[in-house]
Scaffold this active site. Structure first.
Site, short mmCIF file in Angstrom:
data_model
loop_
_atom_site.label_atom_id
_atom_site.label_comp_id
_atom_site.label_asym_id
_atom_site.label_seq_id
_atom_site.Cartn_x
_atom_site.Cartn_y
_atom_site.Cartn_z
N GLY A 109 -78.47 -2.62 -9.63
CA GLY A 109 -77.71 -1.90 -10.65
C GLY A 109 -78.03 -2.43 -12.04
O GLY A 109 -77.32 -2.13 -13.00
N TYR B 237 -70.91 4.62 1.99
CA TYR B 237 -71.24 3.52 1.06
C TYR B 237 -70.00 3.02 0.33
O TYR B 237 -69.15 3.81 -0.11
CB TYR B 237 -72.31 3.97 0.05
CG TYR B 237 -73.72 4.00 0.63
CD1 TYR B 237 -73.98 3.53 1.92
CD2 TYR B 237 -74.79 4.47 -0.11
CE1 TYR B 237 -75.28 3.54 2.45
CE2 TYR B 237 -76.09 4.49 0.42
CZ TYR B 237 -76.31 4.03 1.70
OH TYR B 237 -77.59 4.04 2.22
P1 NAP Z 1 -83.18 -4.11 -2.32
O1 NAP Z 1 -83.96 -3.77 -3.55
O2 NAP Z 1 -83.90 -4.66 -1.17
O3 NAP Z 1 -82.03 -5.15 -2.68
C1 NAP Z 1 -81.29 -5.04 -3.87
C2 NAP Z 1 -80.41 -6.27 -3.96
O4 NAP Z 1 -81.24 -7.39 -4.27
C3 NAP Z 1 -79.37 -6.17 -5.06
O5 NAP Z 1 -78.18 -6.79 -4.62
C4 NAP Z 1 -79.99 -6.94 -6.18
O6 NAP Z 1 -79.03 -7.54 -7.03
C5 NAP Z 1 -80.70 -8.05 -5.41
N1 NAP Z 1 -81.75 -8.69 -6.18
C6 NAP Z 1 -81.85 -10.04 -6.35
N2 NAP Z 1 -82.89 -10.31 -7.12
C7 NAP Z 1 -83.46 -9.17 -7.46
C8 NAP Z 1 -84.57 -8.82 -8.25
N3 NAP Z 1 -85.31 -9.77 -8.85
N4 NAP Z 1 -84.89 -7.53 -8.39
C9 NAP Z 1 -84.15 -6.58 -7.80
N5 NAP Z 1 -83.06 -6.84 -7.02
C10 NAP Z 1 -82.73 -8.12 -6.87
O7 NAP Z 1 -82.44 -2.77 -1.94
P2 NAP Z 1 -81.07 -2.49 -1.11
O8 NAP Z 1 -79.95 -2.47 -2.09
O9 NAP Z 1 -80.96 -3.34 0.10
O10 NAP Z 1 -81.36 -1.00 -0.64
C11 NAP Z 1 -81.73 -0.01 -1.60
C12 NAP Z 1 -81.08 1.30 -1.28
O11 NAP Z 1 -81.55 1.77 -0.03
C13 NAP Z 1 -79.55 1.27 -1.14
O12 NAP Z 1 -78.87 1.36 -2.36
C14 NAP Z 1 -79.32 2.51 -0.30
O13 NAP Z 1 -79.32 3.64 -1.14
C15 NAP Z 1 -80.56 2.55 0.60
N6 NAP Z 1 -80.30 2.01 1.96
C16 NAP Z 1 -80.40 2.87 3.01
C17 NAP Z 1 -80.17 2.41 4.30
C18 NAP Z 1 -80.26 3.37 5.44
O14 NAP Z 1 -79.92 2.99 6.59
N7 NAP Z 1 -80.70 4.58 5.23
C19 NAP Z 1 -79.85 1.07 4.52
C20 NAP Z 1 -79.78 0.20 3.42
C21 NAP Z 1 -80.01 0.70 2.14
P3 NAP Z 1 -78.69 -6.92 -8.49
O15 NAP Z 1 -77.96 -5.64 -8.27
O16 NAP Z 1 -77.85 -8.00 -9.10
O17 NAP Z 1 -79.98 -6.74 -9.24
#
Ligand code: NAP
Length: 306
Positions: free
Chosen positions: A272, A59
């Site tokens: 975050g 990451y």
């Molecule tokens: P997500 O909740 O789908 O997306 C979060 C992103 O959306 C952030 O950049 C956030 O920005 C943005 N966003 C925009 N509007 C939002 C709102 N109203 N509410 C919340 N977020 C909003 O999650 P993800 O970050 O893609 O994935 C979550 C976690 O899953 C990762 O951190 C990681 O630990 C894990 N993951 C695992 C894999 C795997 O292959 N195992 C792959 C991908 C992810 P802000 O930060 O500005 O709020």
């Protein structure tokens, strides 16, 4: 006659107690937080009941674990209140990476042991609560992975083991060689992509009573920002349902939709922004009907059920 215990009947030494929502740290390097601000964020989500942290060696281009370690160093005792998940098995061709010429997967013993040592050093901790194989490796030798798990478990460096993005057959293969129950399969679940609900992945987890971890529940933010017809249909339906169930946001409806799956996924939060974390957690007050759940299915697919 003595019966042979199946893996799911065997309990590891100490139970793995993950929180219902997990805080993802994939995007930590983008949050531009000072070490003190990172520590404050940890304390804030901990206070809200989000005690589990999802990390991976890769990451932030191998930087995210170091950033977390800098925060933990400011208050080392806080580690005792956290469950720290990390992953291994991907090698990236980036500065600070393992020095390969092309991105690839490596679930070999030597890489796994080295990767865990690096993760522990970067996060300044002595043990991972859960280690996942990040992606299925076509060259995975399940005996070799089980042997690496055994070494990591015996040395006290990892308490529990699981996988991520594994198909049901890959999960079954590894489980057939590893003596303890695999703790999870961490998979993508959101209204743009819920293939795991249709390809047997979640059926297998439900059957074995293994709870998935759900990544990118908001499709990485695309659910809120995408201009496609599909995204617009989804937002229209989610907005209507949000009004019906008194949700504060359409994100809350999505978290309730993911958590309604009978395999009981634990959503991993990607933001975050602590206000967004709080908003997501408030989705636990919602209850969707089956019809509302399928209205989101229909909006996602663009057609009715067969
Ligand atoms: P997500 O909740 O789908 O997306 C979060 C992103 O959306 C952030 O950049 C956030 O920005 C943005 N966003 C925009 N509007 C939002 C709102 N109203 N509410 C919340 N977020 C909003 O999650 P993800 O970050 O893609 O994935 C979550 C976690 O899953 C990762 O951190 C990681 O630990 C894990 N993951 C695992 C894999 C795997 O292959 N195992 C792959 C991908 C992810 P802000 O930060 O500005 O709020």
């Amino acid at each position: 006659m003595a019966s042979i215990a199946k893996p799911q009947d065997i309990q590891p030494d100490e139970p793995l107690l993950l929180s219902e929502f997990v805080q993802g740290y994939w995007r930590l390097a983008q949050w531009q937080m000072s070490p003190q601000a990172r520590l404050t964020f940890i304390k804030q989500h901990l206070e809200l009941g989000v005690s589990s942290i999802d990390q991976a060696d890769i990451y932030g281009g191998y930087r995210s674990e170091t950033l977390l370690g800098e925060a933990l160093r400011l208050q080392p005792a806080i580690r005792q209140q956290l469950q720290i998940v990390s992953k291994c098995g991907i090698k990236l061709n980036v500065p600070g990476g393992p020095g390969c010429t092309v991105n690839h997967y490596d679930s070999g013993r030597q890489h796994m042991l080295q990767s865990v040592d690096d993760s522990l050093r970067r996060m300044r901790i002595e043990k991972l609560d859960l280690l996942l194989i990040h992606r299925p490796d076509l060259l995975m030798d399940a005996d070799e992975v089980a042997e690496a798990f055994e070494t990591l478990h015996a040395s006290g460096k990892v308490s529990h083991f699981g996988v991520s993005n594994f198909s049901p057959s890959q999960f079954a293969l590894l489980q057939s060689r590893w003596r303890l129950p695999l703790a999870t399969n961490q998979v993508e679940i959101n209204p743009f992509n819920f293939a795991v609900a249709e390809d047997g992945t979640l059926d297998q987890l439900q059957q074995q009573r293994v709870r998935p971890m759900a990544w990118s529940c908001l499709a990485g933010g695309r659910l809120l920002s995408d201009d496609s017809m599909q995204a617009q249909r989804l937002r229209t339906e989610l907005t209507a349902i949000a009004t019906e169930v008194n949700a504060d946001s359409i994100e809350q409806v999505v978290f309730a939709w993911v958590r309604m799956l009978p395999s009981k996924p634990r959503p991993i939060l990607g933001s975050g922004n602590i206000a967004r974390v709080r908003d997501a957690l408030a989705s636990t007050k919602l209850s969707l009907s089956r019809e509302q759940w399928y209205r989101i299915w229909v909006a996602a697919k663009g057609h009715g059920v067969p």
